[in-house]
Design a protein around this motif. Structure first.
Motif, mmCIF file in Angstrom:
data_model
loop_
_atom_site.group_PDB
_atom_site.id
_atom_site.type_symbol
_atom_site.label_atom_id
_atom_site.label_comp_id
_atom_site.label_asym_id
_atom_site.label_seq_id
_atom_site.Cartn_x
_atom_site.Cartn_y
_atom_site.Cartn_z
ATOM 1 N N ARG A 1 51.824 16.582 35.696
ATOM 2 C CA ARG A 1 51.382 17.287 34.489
ATOM 3 C C ARG A 1 51.158 18.776 34.759
ATOM 4 O O ARG A 1 50.185 19.366 34.298
ATOM 5 N N TRP A 2 52.049 19.402 35.500
ATOM 6 C CA TRP A 2 51.881 20.813 35.850
ATOM 7 C C TRP A 2 51.895 21.725 34.626
ATOM 8 O O TRP A 2 51.253 22.772 34.624
ATOM 9 N N THR A 3 52.637 21.387 33.593
ATOM 10 C CA THR A 3 52.739 22.248 32.415
ATOM 11 C C THR A 3 51.698 21.928 31.352
ATOM 12 O O THR A 3 51.665 22.575 30.298
ATOM 13 N N SER A 4 50.863 20.949 31.597
ATOM 14 C CA SER A 4 49.825 20.579 30.632
ATOM 15 C C SER A 4 48.839 21.739 30.459
ATOM 16 O O SER A 4 48.457 22.403 31.430
ATOM 17 N N PRO A 5 48.398 22.012 29.221
ATOM 18 C CA PRO A 5 47.399 23.066 29.007
ATOM 19 C C PRO A 5 46.121 22.847 29.815
ATOM 20 O O PRO A 5 45.492 23.816 30.261
ATOM 21 N N VAL A 6 45.744 21.590 29.987
ATOM 22 C CA VAL A 6 44.539 21.296 30.770
ATOM 23 C C VAL A 6 44.736 21.709 32.227
ATOM 24 O O VAL A 6 43.851 22.313 32.855
ATOM 25 N N THR A 7 45.912 21.407 32.781
ATOM 26 C CA THR A 7 46.204 21.771 34.160
ATOM 27 C C THR A 7 46.231 23.285 34.339
ATOM 28 O O THR A 7 45.594 23.837 35.248
ATOM 29 N N VAL A 8 46.962 23.950 33.466
ATOM 30 C CA VAL A 8 47.052 25.415 33.541
ATOM 31 C C VAL A 8 45.670 26.041 33.363
ATOM 32 O O VAL A 8 45.289 26.965 34.092
ATOM 33 N N GLY A 9 44.902 25.529 32.410
ATOM 34 C CA GLY A 9 43.560 26.059 32.186
ATOM 35 C C GLY A 9 42.661 25.880 33.393
ATOM 36 O O GLY A 9 41.900 26.789 33.755
ATOM 37 N N ALA A 10 42.749 24.710 34.031
ATOM 38 C CA ALA A 10 41.923 24.454 35.213
ATOM 39 C C ALA A 10 42.267 25.421 36.347
ATOM 40 O O ALA A 10 41.375 25.942 37.028
ATOM 41 N N LEU A 11 43.556 25.681 36.558
ATOM 42 C CA LEU A 11 43.972 26.585 37.625
ATOM 43 C C LEU A 11 43.575 28.026 37.317
ATOM 44 O O LEU A 11 43.203 28.782 38.228
ATOM 45 N N VAL A 12 43.623 28.424 36.044
ATOM 46 C CA VAL A 12 43.188 29.772 35.661
ATOM 47 C C VAL A 12 41.688 29.934 35.882
ATOM 48 O O VAL A 12 41.217 30.939 36.431
ATOM 49 N N VAL A 13 40.921 28.939 35.446
ATOM 50 C CA VAL A 13 39.464 28.972 35.658
ATOM 51 C C VAL A 13 39.149 29.058 37.143
ATOM 52 O O VAL A 13 38.252 29.799 37.575
ATOM 53 N N SER A 14 39.902 28.319 37.942
ATOM 54 C CA SER A 14 39.690 28.347 39.389
ATOM 55 C C SER A 14 39.933 29.741 39.960
ATOM 56 O O SER A 14 39.136 30.240 40.760
ATOM 57 N N ALA A 15 41.028 30.378 39.544
ATOM 58 C CA ALA A 15 41.348 31.716 40.045
ATOM 59 C C ALA A 15 40.259 32.721 39.683
ATOM 60 O O ALA A 15 39.839 33.543 40.515
ATOM 61 N N VAL A 16 39.782 32.665 38.451
ATOM 62 C CA VAL A 16 38.725 33.581 38.006
ATOM 63 C C VAL A 16 37.427 33.324 38.771
ATOM 64 O O VAL A 16 36.752 34.251 39.230
ATOM 65 N N ALA A 17 37.062 32.036 38.917
ATOM 66 C CA ALA A 17 35.817 31.693 39.605
ATOM 67 C C ALA A 17 35.845 32.135 41.063
ATOM 68 O O ALA A 17 34.844 32.669 41.582
ATOM 69 N N PHE A 18 36.964 31.948 41.741
ATOM 70 C CA PHE A 18 37.053 32.369 43.134
ATOM 71 C C PHE A 18 37.041 33.892 43.262
ATOM 72 O O PHE A 18 36.529 34.438 44.246
ATOM 73 N N ALA A 19 37.603 34.591 42.275
ATOM 74 C CA ALA A 19 37.551 36.055 42.292
ATOM 75 C C ALA A 19 36.104 36.537 42.170
ATOM 76 O O ALA A 19 35.666 37.438 42.907
ATOM 77 N N VAL A 20 35.348 35.937 41.248
ATOM 78 C CA VAL A 20 33.934 36.288 41.103
ATOM 79 C C VAL A 20 33.161 35.908 42.366
ATOM 80 O O VAL A 20 32.284 36.652 42.829
ATOM 81 N N PHE A 21 33.496 34.761 42.928
ATOM 82 C CA PHE A 21 32.854 34.318 44.173
ATOM 83 C C PHE A 21 33.050 35.350 45.276
ATOM 84 O O PHE A 21 32.110 35.667 46.020
ATOM 85 N N GLY A 22 34.263 35.891 45.387
ATOM 86 C CA GLY A 22 34.525 36.907 46.396
ATOM 87 C C GLY A 22 33.659 38.143 46.214
ATOM 88 O O GLY A 22 33.201 38.750 47.197
ATOM 89 N N LEU A 23 33.394 38.524 44.957
ATOM 90 C CA LEU A 23 32.532 39.676 44.686
ATOM 91 C C LEU A 23 31.072 39.364 45.005
ATOM 92 O O LEU A 23 30.359 40.181 45.605
ATOM 93 N N VAL A 24 30.641 38.168 44.625
ATOM 94 C CA VAL A 24 29.250 37.763 44.856
ATOM 95 C C VAL A 24 28.927 37.684 46.342
ATOM 96 O O VAL A 24 27.822 38.020 46.781
ATOM 97 N N GLU A 25 29.909 37.271 47.146
ATOM 98 C CA GLU A 25 29.655 37.037 48.570
ATOM 99 C C GLU A 25 29.552 38.319 49.400
ATOM 100 O O GLU A 25 29.402 38.262 50.617
#
Length: 434
Positions: free
Chosen positions: A217-241
């Protein structure tokens, strides 16, 4: 003999945690039939365990540095044993999934604190021996899961795979109270709550996205949304750390040697990711029962265990990158051999590679960790391995769906081969800033 009591206690706890990582593999068909669960629901029985482990391991390492390794280890055993009991008594699939999530909370504490206890309890050749035995038991626990799960499921029912860990957790906890000395927390200051939250969001989203993608289900909106949220969260994590006393000291990754070390730890987990599809192929294509399928996988466990025990003698004789590279490359060769030889022969070679790479990785991480950061170093190692296996299951799942077992071997061999060769390139020895 008392000198090795901490090692025995830690190995017992780690064996339980890793056994339950793979023990459900061969029990899923029986669980689905008895609880009336769909394939999608069954997928969450192993996936929720993986998800919670990936989210909490780094935080568990930080807590161990601040609350004490022994305290967190014992708490992990208590949670793990209680949740195992709940798993066995689960009346429906929803309860089982929830109990597996709680079980992974205890498992994350066991995974991280066990390695940190050994790194603090031993030095020199004793540390090399302890780490070798530790990784030998780890490999045995992960690879023995399908065998143990097959026997218990076939003769005693699927609930037995969870019930059997309860008395073992109780005995291990009692022994750990005597064997592991109380330790003074190595770090002071506040726990990095913001870092833990952002990492949890990023890790949970990534694992969820990879799991959905691995099911096609790589093209599923849920899958794409989860990966986008992950990228944003890890970017913020890098700033926080960037703050003082972070959950993860990002300066570690400025060192190319340390980064290669982490990459090798992730690549070495592809072997166990491939086991999921080897077990599936043995039972669906070859028509083997749970026990017979588990026994087919036994050569990897035996070879990994014996090699890890012997590898401790070589940790002081060769640079870590040589052992890491050789171990990962052997794992890749073992995957290729399974294309033309019986599965068992290739698994034995792969097991030798795992037995070499595991202790070498652990010894290098332990040596690189500065005082007071053993928990963080262990969290990095275990989190990396967990993410590597999760990504491996997703990617190899695509290969399996497209062409069966052969593409699985090819992908695992290529990834392992490239990573192993990179590890052999001379670099400055990894050093973790204090």
């Amino acid at each position: 003999m008392r000198k090795w009591w901490p090692l025995l206690a830690v190995c017992a706890g780690s064996f339980l945690f890793l056994l339950d990582t793979t023990v459900v593999t061969v029990a899923l068909p029986r669980i689905g039939a008895e609880l009336g669960a769909s394939v999608g629901q069954l997928q969450w029985v192993p996936d929720v365990y993986t998800l919670v482990l990936a989210v909490l391991m780094l935080a568990a390492g930080s807590l161990a540095d601040r609350w004490g390794r022994r305290r967190v280890f014992l708490a992990g055993l208590a949670v793990f044993g209680t949740a195992s009991l709940a798993c066995g008594f689960s009346p429906d699939i929803g309860m089982l999934i929830a109990a597996r999530g709680v079980q992974a909370v205890g498992g994350s504490a066991l995974a991280v604190t066990g390695f940190a206890i050994l790194a603090a309890a031993y030095e020199g050749r004793s540390r090399a021996t302890a780490i070798s035995v530790f990784f030998a038991v780890n490999g045995l626990g992960a690879a023995a899961g399908p065998v143990v799960g097959g026997v218990l499921t076939e003769y005693f029912g699927w609930a037995a795979i969870f019930f059997v860990t309860v008395p073992l957790a109780v005995v291990t906890g009692g022994f750990a109270l005597v064997a592991v000395r109380p330790d003074t927390p190595a770090r002071r200051g506040r726990f990095d709550v913001a870092g833990a939250v952002w990492f949890a969001v990023g890790a949970a989203s990534l694992v969820h996205g990879l799991t959905l993608g691995g099911s096609g289900r790589w093209t599923s909106p849920v899958t794409v949304g989860a990966l986008v949220v992950s990228a944003v969260a890890f970017a913020v994590f890098g700033l926080v750390e960037r703050r003082p006393e972070p959950l993860l000291d990002l300066r570690l990754f400025r060192d190319g040697g340390f980064t290669t070390l982490v990459a090798c730890a992730a690549a070495s987990t592809l072997t166990f990711a491939a086991l999921v599809y080897v077990s599936l192929w043995l039972q669906t294509d070859r028509g083997l029962g749970p026990v017979a399928a588990g026994l087919e996988l036994a050569p990897l466990a035996v070879a990994s265990f014996l090699t890890s025990v012997l590898a401790g003698k070589a940790l002081h004789r060769f640079p870590p990158r040589v052992l890491l590279g050789a171990g990962v490359l052997l794992g890749a060769v073992g995957c290729l051999l399974q294309l033309g030889l019986p599965v068992t022969a290739g698994l034995a070679v792969t097991g030798i590679g795992v037995g070499i790479a595991g202790p070498a990785t652990g010894a290098a991480i332990a040596a690189a960790a500065p005082p007071g950061r053993a928990g963080m170093a262990a969290g990095i190692l275990t989190t990396t391995r967990q993410f590597g296996q999760t990504l491996g299951v997703a990617v190899l799942g695509i290969a399996y769906q497209d062409g069966g077992l052969a593409p699985v071997y090819v992908v695992a061999a290529v990834c392992g081969g490239v990573t192993g060769l990179l590890a052999l390139v001379p670099r400055k020895q990894a050093a973790v800033p204090v």
